[in-house]
Design a protein around this motif. Structure first.
Motif, PDB file in Angstrom:
ATOM      1  N   ALA A 239       0.844  -1.197   0.000  1.00  0.00           N
ATOM      2  CA  ALA A 239       0.000   0.000   0.000  1.00  0.00           C
ATOM      3  C   ALA A 239       0.874   1.239   0.000  1.00  0.00           C
ATOM      4  O   ALA A 239       1.968   1.240   0.564  1.00  0.00           O
ATOM      5  CB  ALA A 239      -0.919   0.018   1.220  1.00  0.00           C
ATOM      6  N   ALA A 240       0.373   2.284  -0.649  1.00  0.00           N
ATOM      7  CA  ALA A 240       0.945   3.617  -0.511  1.00  0.00           C
ATOM      8  C   ALA A 240       0.170   4.329   0.581  1.00  0.00           C
ATOM      9  O   ALA A 240      -1.071   4.326   0.582  1.00  0.00           O
ATOM     10  CB  ALA A 240       0.847   4.380  -1.821  1.00  0.00           C
ATOM     11  N   LEU A 241       0.901   4.933   1.522  1.00  0.00           N
ATOM     12  CA  LEU A 241       0.293   5.653   2.639  1.00  0.00           C
ATOM     13  C   LEU A 241       0.707   7.107   2.514  1.00  0.00           C
ATOM     14  O   LEU A 241       1.878   7.450   2.681  1.00  0.00           O
ATOM     15  CB  LEU A 241       0.759   5.064   3.974  1.00  0.00           C
ATOM     16  N   GLY A 242      -0.242   7.959   2.211  1.00  0.00           N
ATOM     17  CA  GLY A 242       0.055   9.362   1.966  1.00  0.00           C
ATOM     18  C   GLY A 242      -0.090  10.223   3.203  1.00  0.00           C
ATOM     19  O   GLY A 242      -0.177   9.727   4.337  1.00  0.00           O
ATOM     20  N   ALA A 273      -1.258  -0.024  -7.791  1.00  0.00           N
ATOM     21  CA  ALA A 273      -1.775   0.265  -9.136  1.00  0.00           C
ATOM     22  C   ALA A 273      -2.072   1.744  -9.327  1.00  0.00           C
ATOM     23  O   ALA A 273      -2.084   2.241 -10.461  1.00  0.00           O
ATOM     24  CB  ALA A 273      -3.032  -0.561  -9.401  1.00  0.00           C
ATOM     25  N   GLN A 274      -2.302   2.483  -8.233  1.00  0.00           N
ATOM     26  CA  GLN A 274      -2.589   3.906  -8.373  1.00  0.00           C
ATOM     27  C   GLN A 274      -1.355   4.702  -8.801  1.00  0.00           C
ATOM     28  O   GLN A 274      -1.481   5.831  -9.288  1.00  0.00           O
ATOM     29  CB  GLN A 274      -3.163   4.455  -7.069  1.00  0.00           C
ATOM     30  N   ILE A 275      -0.172   4.134  -8.615  1.00  0.00           N
ATOM     31  CA  ILE A 275       1.039   4.779  -9.149  1.00  0.00           C
ATOM     32  C   ILE A 275       0.958   4.825 -10.673  1.00  0.00           C
ATOM     33  O   ILE A 275       1.229   5.861 -11.295  1.00  0.00           O
ATOM     34  CB  ILE A 275       2.301   4.034  -8.686  1.00  0.00           C
ATOM     35  N   ARG A 276       0.561   3.722 -11.263  1.00  0.00           N
ATOM     36  CA  ARG A 276       0.413   3.682 -12.724  1.00  0.00           C
ATOM     37  C   ARG A 276      -0.705   4.620 -13.175  1.00  0.00           C
ATOM     38  O   ARG A 276      -0.579   5.287 -14.217  1.00  0.00           O
ATOM     39  CB  ARG A 276       0.137   2.252 -13.185  1.00  0.00           C
ATOM     40  N   GLN A 277      -1.779   4.677 -12.394  1.00  0.00           N
ATOM     41  CA  GLN A 277      -2.890   5.579 -12.738  1.00  0.00           C
ATOM     42  C   GLN A 277      -2.426   7.029 -12.705  1.00  0.00           C
ATOM     43  O   GLN A 277      -2.772   7.832 -13.585  1.00  0.00           O
ATOM     44  CB  GLN A 277      -4.033   5.353 -11.747  1.00  0.00           C
ATOM     45  N   LEU A 278      -1.648   7.367 -11.694  1.00  0.00           N
ATOM     46  CA  LEU A 278      -1.132   8.733 -11.591  1.00  0.00           C
ATOM     47  C   LEU A 278      -0.177   9.030 -12.749  1.00  0.00           C
ATOM     48  O   LEU A 278      -0.238  10.117 -13.350  1.00  0.00           O
ATOM     49  CB  LEU A 278      -0.415   8.916 -10.257  1.00  0.00           C
ATOM     50  N   ARG A 279       0.668   8.080 -13.058  1.00  0.00           N
ATOM     51  CA  ARG A 279       1.620   8.282 -14.162  1.00  0.00           C
ATOM     52  C   ARG A 279       0.876   8.542 -15.463  1.00  0.00           C
ATOM     53  O   ARG A 279       1.228   9.458 -16.225  1.00  0.00           O
ATOM     54  CB  ARG A 279       2.518   7.049 -14.290  1.00  0.00           C
ATOM     55  N   ALA A 280      -0.171   7.750 -15.723  1.00  0.00           N
ATOM     56  CA  ALA A 280      -0.942   7.936 -16.953  1.00  0.00           C
ATOM     57  C   ALA A 280      -1.652   9.284 -16.949  1.00  0.00           C
ATOM     58  O   ALA A 280      -1.694   9.996 -17.966  1.00  0.00           O
ATOM     59  CB  ALA A 280      -1.956   6.800 -17.109  1.00  0.00           C
ATOM     60  N   GLY A 281      -2.213   9.677 -15.798  1.00  0.00           N
ATOM     61  CA  GLY A 281      -2.916  10.937 -15.716  1.00  0.00           C
ATOM     62  C   GLY A 281      -2.022  12.133 -15.969  1.00  0.00           C
ATOM     63  O   GLY A 281      -2.433  13.117 -16.598  1.00  0.00           O
TER      64      GLY A 281
END
Length: 308
Positions: A239-242, A273-281
């Motif tokens: 998990a990423a914990l912000g 997977a949200q890292i990839r989503q952020l990269r695409a965005g």
């Protein structure tokens, strides 16, 4: 979701063949991010909630949340222990009074480990004041190092020779972390990866909320997230914990700015997977201020240029 094999069956053999394929080869849902916390986080809904809430990931790892009732930013802070040093990531927003809680956690940890308290290193996910407001209290604390707020300060302390391209180890004593420079939201931003727990402390660069990117730092942010995605491809991340929660549980819906309570709050944990989503965005045209690009679990928001 139809698998690639069944999609080809639909294309070449028709719907009946595709249905048979789906029954034989059901699509696999993406694994859910594990829930890492046993309690609900304080959300401002209770008039008697504590000023700081603490939850443990294990006996050496503690997550602190400052109450939204003390400051609308309601940031998260992280305290990690090794045999020789402890690392505190961020000191909170104004009116947080974080040090007494950290002192108690260190004293309790020392009691469980022979009575010797480790040297405390205070670092920052980045230098905005909702993450550094408690620094003065820690500068006065014995046996404590407070890392500076400029990129050069951060690079010098952690031994980053080529900022921001190098990812460097930081050993707490039997617990070796990775320091990942991620300028973009702010010039001195970093993330911290813990391979023991497989968690990524992702600051304000990635969290369930509004990811603010100054337009003059957009190229830096894109490059940082590209490097992060490459790192994530070779390192397991549970998990990423912000550093904040600004999203509700409703996909794509955030709270208003300076919301006094956070009912129906999104989980802190985000899947890798949200890292990839952020990269695409971030690859979209985002070169003007005040663009909101809405995703289910975060919103990219461009803001006017900043000095740092």
């Amino acid at each position: 979701m139809m698998t690639a094999v069944c999609a080809r069956a639909l294309q070449h053999a028709g719907p009946l063949a595709a249905l048979a394929c789906l029954l034989a080869h059901p699509a696999q849902a993406a694994p859910a991010t594990p829930s890492l916390f046993h309690e609900r986080w304080i959300d401002g809904a209770s008039g008697d909630e504590p000023a700081v809430q603490v939850q443990a990931l294990d006996g050496d790892t503690f997550v602190l949340r400052q109450s939204v009732r003390t400051n609308f930013e309601a940031p998260f802070l992280y305290l990690l222990f090794g045999r020789e040093r402890a690392l505190l990531v961020d000191t909170g927003a104004p009116d947080g009074h974080i040090r007494p809680t950290v002192d108690r956690l260190i004293a309790d940890w020392a009691t469980r480990h022979g009575g010797r308290a480790p040297h405390l290193v205070v670092a920052h996910s980045h230098s905005h004041d909702d993450h550094t407001a408690g620094d003065a209290a820690f500068r006065a604390r014995p046996d404590t190092t407070v890392v500076g707020l400029k990129p050069a300060d951060v690079a010098t302390f952690f031994g980053v020779r080529s900022w921001p391209n190098d990812i460097v180890p930081f050993d707490l004593g039997g617990r070796r972390l990775s320091i990942i420079p991620t300028p973009g939201h702010q010039a001195a931003a970093i993330m911290v990866y813990d391979p023991r727990l497989k968690v990524l402390l992702s600051g304000d660069t990635l969290y369930p909320g509004r990811l603010y990117v100054p337009v003059n730092f957009l190229a830096d942010d894109r490059a940082s997230v590209d490097r992060l995605a490459s790192f994530a491809a070779t390192h397991p991340i549970r998990a990423a914990l912000g550093a904040h929660i600004e999203m509700t549980k409703t996909p794509g819906k955030d709270y208003g700015h300076e919301a006094p309570t956070h009912p129906d709050e999104h989980r802190l944990e985000l899947p890798a997977a949200q890292i990839r989503q952020l990269r695409a965005g971030l690859k979209a045209p985002l070169d003007a201020a005040d663009i909101r690009q809405v995703h289910d679990h975060f919103i990219i928001v461009t803001v006017p240029p900043r000095a740092e």
